[in-house]
Design a protein around this motif. Structure first.
Motif, mmCIF file in Angstrom:
data_model
loop_
_atom_site.group_PDB
_atom_site.id
_atom_site.type_symbol
_atom_site.label_atom_id
_atom_site.label_comp_id
_atom_site.label_asym_id
_atom_site.label_seq_id
_atom_site.Cartn_x
_atom_site.Cartn_y
_atom_site.Cartn_z
ATOM 1 N N GLY A 1 1.614 -1.254 -0.187
ATOM 2 C CA GLY A 1 0.204 -0.198 0.129
ATOM 3 C C GLY A 1 0.585 1.275 0.138
ATOM 4 O O GLY A 1 2.116 1.204 -0.013
ATOM 5 N N ALA A 2 0.523 2.847 -0.058
ATOM 6 C CA ALA A 2 1.468 3.448 0.109
ATOM 7 C C ALA A 2 2.197 3.883 1.447
ATOM 8 O O ALA A 2 2.572 4.664 0.570
ATOM 9 N N THR B 1 5.968 5.774 0.604
ATOM 10 C CA THR B 1 6.253 7.417 1.741
ATOM 11 C C THR B 1 7.337 7.765 1.447
ATOM 12 O O THR B 1 8.416 9.401 1.471
ATOM 13 N N PHE C 1 -3.002 8.434 2.084
ATOM 14 C CA PHE C 1 -3.851 8.742 2.446
ATOM 15 C C PHE C 1 -3.641 9.244 4.373
ATOM 16 O O PHE C 1 -3.899 9.878 4.588
ATOM 17 N N ARG C 2 -4.005 8.024 5.223
ATOM 18 C CA ARG C 2 -4.306 8.137 6.099
ATOM 19 C C ARG C 2 -3.345 8.073 7.506
ATOM 20 O O ARG C 2 -4.106 8.115 8.625
ATOM 21 N N GLN D 1 -1.867 -1.960 -4.076
ATOM 22 C CA GLN D 1 -2.662 -1.005 -4.346
ATOM 23 C C GLN D 1 -2.426 0.467 -4.552
ATOM 24 O O GLN D 1 -3.151 1.635 -5.329
ATOM 25 N N ILE E 1 -0.677 3.332 -6.928
ATOM 26 C CA ILE E 1 -0.936 3.962 -8.834
ATOM 27 C C ILE E 1 0.654 4.796 -9.172
ATOM 28 O O ILE E 1 0.266 5.048 -10.249
ATOM 29 N N ASP E 2 1.116 4.568 -8.418
ATOM 30 C CA ASP E 2 2.232 5.506 -8.595
ATOM 31 C C ASP E 2 3.730 4.835 -9.857
ATOM 32 O O ASP E 2 4.355 5.109 -10.078
ATOM 33 N N HIS F 1 -5.979 -1.112 -7.590
ATOM 34 C CA HIS F 1 -6.840 -0.007 -7.927
ATOM 35 C C HIS F 1 -6.467 0.944 -9.003
ATOM 36 O O HIS F 1 -6.755 2.139 -9.230
ATOM 37 N N THR G 1 0.459 -0.968 4.287
ATOM 38 C CA THR G 1 -1.338 -0.929 4.026
ATOM 39 C C THR G 1 -1.747 -0.661 5.939
ATOM 40 O O THR G 1 -1.251 -1.367 6.116
ATOM 41 N N SER G 2 -2.709 -0.103 5.460
ATOM 42 C CA SER G 2 -3.890 0.255 6.816
ATOM 43 C C SER G 2 -4.395 -1.038 6.514
ATOM 44 O O SER G 2 -5.104 -1.580 7.443
ATOM 45 N N ASN H 1 4.994 -2.673 8.560
ATOM 46 C CA ASN H 1 4.571 -1.447 8.672
ATOM 47 C C ASN H 1 4.431 -0.742 9.820
ATOM 48 O O ASN H 1 4.890 -0.905 11.043
ATOM 49 N N ARG H 2 4.147 0.596 10.359
ATOM 50 C CA ARG H 2 4.263 1.643 11.292
ATOM 51 C C ARG H 2 3.623 1.378 12.844
ATOM 52 O O ARG H 2 3.412 1.442 13.433
ATOM 53 N N GLU H 3 2.268 0.821 12.208
ATOM 54 C CA GLU H 3 0.886 0.094 12.652
ATOM 55 C C GLU H 3 0.330 -1.304 12.484
ATOM 56 O O GLU H 3 0.656 -2.431 11.485
ATOM 57 N N CYS I 1 9.229 0.177 6.611
ATOM 58 C CA CYS I 1 9.256 -0.938 5.938
ATOM 59 C C CYS I 1 10.279 -1.213 5.168
ATOM 60 O O CYS I 1 11.357 -2.193 5.320
HETATM 61 P P1 CNA Z 1 -3.554 4.447 4.326
HETATM 62 O O1 CNA Z 1 -4.995 4.340 4.120
HETATM 63 O O2 CNA Z 1 -2.463 5.922 3.775
HETATM 64 O O3 CNA Z 1 -2.175 3.348 5.317
HETATM 65 C C1 CNA Z 1 -0.912 3.773 4.851
HETATM 66 C C2 CNA Z 1 -0.897 2.724 5.853
HETATM 67 O O4 CNA Z 1 1.046 2.557 5.832
HETATM 68 C C3 CNA Z 1 -0.790 3.288 7.719
HETATM 69 O O5 CNA Z 1 -1.161 1.841 8.340
HETATM 70 C C4 CNA Z 1 0.531 3.819 8.069
HETATM 71 O O6 CNA Z 1 1.177 3.283 9.217
HETATM 72 C C5 CNA Z 1 1.637 2.889 7.250
HETATM 73 N N1 CNA Z 1 3.112 3.555 6.004
HETATM 74 C C6 CNA Z 1 2.911 4.591 5.913
HETATM 75 N N2 CNA Z 1 4.426 4.866 5.772
HETATM 76 C C7 CNA Z 1 4.553 3.516 6.196
HETATM 77 C C8 CNA Z 1 6.488 3.611 6.472
HETATM 78 N N3 CNA Z 1 7.624 4.666 5.186
HETATM 79 N N4 CNA Z 1 7.191 1.684 6.165
HETATM 80 C C9 CNA Z 1 5.846 1.433 7.398
HETATM 81 N N5 CNA Z 1 4.656 1.544 7.112
HETATM 82 C C10 CNA Z 1 4.069 3.235 6.595
HETATM 83 O O7 CNA Z 1 -2.746 3.502 1.971
HETATM 84 P P2 CNA Z 1 -3.292 1.497 1.913
HETATM 85 O O8 CNA Z 1 -2.730 1.770 0.657
HETATM 86 O O9 CNA Z 1 -3.518 1.001 2.840
HETATM 87 O O10 CNA Z 1 -4.841 2.634 1.008
HETATM 88 C C11 CNA Z 1 -5.031 2.204 -0.349
HETATM 89 C C12 CNA Z 1 -5.771 3.518 -0.527
HETATM 90 C C13 CNA Z 1 -4.031 4.263 -0.841
HETATM 91 C C14 CNA Z 1 -5.390 2.906 -2.407
HETATM 92 O O11 CNA Z 1 -7.012 2.814 -3.092
HETATM 93 C C15 CNA Z 1 -4.173 3.679 -3.136
HETATM 94 O O12 CNA Z 1 -4.399 4.044 -4.298
HETATM 95 C C16 CNA Z 1 -3.805 4.834 -2.234
HETATM 96 N N6 CNA Z 1 -2.611 5.769 -2.675
HETATM 97 C C17 CNA Z 1 -1.680 5.516 -3.072
HETATM 98 C C18 CNA Z 1 -0.754 5.986 -3.288
HETATM 99 C C19 CNA Z 1 0.507 5.306 -3.904
HETATM 100 O O13 CNA Z 1 0.305 5.370 -5.089
HETATM 101 N N7 CNA Z 1 1.938 5.883 -3.297
HETATM 102 C C20 CNA Z 1 -0.962 7.505 -2.213
HETATM 103 C C21 CNA Z 1 -1.907 7.865 -1.295
HETATM 104 C C22 CNA Z 1 -2.653 7.015 -1.505
#
Ligand code: CNA
Length: 279
Positions: free
Chosen positions: A34-35, A39, A46-47, A117, A119-120, A137, A211-212, A235-237, A255
């Motif tokens: 996931g995202a 980061t 997102f979250r 998930q 899109i990058d 996605h 991913t969350s 994951n961070r959580e 990660c």
């Molecule tokens: P989310 O819901 O924002 O969750 C991100 C998760 O990753 C959270 O649990 C954070 O604590 C954790 N996290 C953040 N940074 C780190 C790190 N460096 N190391 C470990 N854990 C970390 O994002 P999800 O992907 O779970 O949600 C699904 C959505 C987000 C999808 O539909 C994506 O399209 C969408 N998204 C994608 C991007 C991208 O393509 N990079 C960016 C933003 C959102």
């Protein structure tokens, strides 16, 4: 699932190292991302509470944060999406060590499939081939009219995103709005997601990163693995049902640090860092 509803357990990472090195080795590793894997490259998730996109959308005047990814809202006001698309559009960011680790798994013939998930497109940039990636996605790889589904030229899309100017279908009789092929809330996932999800059921090892696990049906994938198969979370959580299964290994923190630790245990540090420098 809320935490605390079950006894949380975690295998030490060393157990996973020894499972990969000495039990076969497992050749069917499925990775879910996931995202959070992106980061570190500068793309916000997102979250995350203060840095995530949802926490920073106030300037877009949305009725609620997720509105930016819903078709109804997009039809009435496409500008917020185009503003965000400019921030997320591929080309400005580079893969992280976590992406490089997935590419290394592929190089070693251990990657069965990556379900992302994101899109990058950073997995592809790191060297994971198309046929090993399920973009659950969608992605910015294509774009089309949301009404007649006609494809739209990439060059024009790029200009539209660069200037944050919503564009419309080139068919004058239609004139519908154009959006990249990323899946909005309420839209169906690409067919390939459903075609390939049995690979999770057959996996010898599952690795989940960044991913969350809040978005269904993707969030259900970790539940599909067989009960004797180890599941690793970087994951961070703690998320989803991680910690509830006997063979779960939960490594909290960034990660990139988690995969570096795993690579070190496996004796892959040099290869990983070399691959990372190349991407
Ligand atoms: P989310 O819901 O924002 O969750 C991100 C998760 O990753 C959270 O649990 C954070 O604590 C954790 N996290 C953040 N940074 C780190 C790190 N460096 N190391 C470990 N854990 C970390 O994002 P999800 O992907 O779970 O949600 C699904 C959505 C987000 C999808 O539909 C994506 O399209 C969408 N998204 C994608 C991007 C991208 O393509 N990079 C960016 C933003 C959102």
């Amino acid at each position: 699932m809320g935490q605390g509803h079950f006894q949380q357990t975690s295998l030490p990472l060393e157990e996973i190292v020894s499972y990969i090195l000495h039990s076969g080795p497992p050749s069917k590793i499925v990775v879910l991302t996931g995202a959070g894997v992106s980061t570190a490259s500068g793309i916000p998730d997102f979250r995350s509470p203060t840095t995530g996109l949802y926490a920073n959308l106030a300037r877009l005047n949305l009725p609620y944060p997720e509105a930016v990814f819903t078709l109804d809202y997009f039809r009435s006001n496409p500008l917020p999406f185009y503003t965000l698309a400019k921030e997320l559009y591929p080309g400005k960011y580079y893969p992280t060590i976590s992406h490089a680790f997935i590419a290394l798994l592929h190089e070693k013939g251990l990657l069965e499939m990556l379900f992302t998930q994101n899109i990058d497109c950073l997995d592809r940039m790191a060297g994971v081939p198309d046929h090993k990636i399920v973009e659950a996605h969608g992605s910015f790889k294509g774009q089309r009219c949301i009404e007649c589904q006609k494809e739209f030229p990439e060059k024009l899309m790029l200009e539209a995103v660069e200037s944050s100017t919503p564009v419309r279908c080139l068919d004058e009789n239609c004139g519908g709005l154009v959006k990249p092929d990323i899946v909005f809330f309420g839209e169906g996932l690409p067919e390939v997601f459903f075609q390939k999800k049995d690979l999770v059921e057959k996996a010898d090892l599952l690795i989940v990163m960044g991913t969350s696990l809040e978005v269904a049906p993707f969030s259900m994938l970790p539940e599909l693995v067989r009960s004797t198969v180890p599941r690793v979370l970087f994951n961070r959580e703690r998320v989803g049902s991680f910690g509830s299964c006997e063979y779960d290994c939960v490594v909290l923190g960034d990660c990139d640090n988690g995969v570096r630790k795993l690579a070190e245990g496996l004796g892959w540090t040099e290869e990983l860092e070399e691959l990372f420098l190349k991407v």
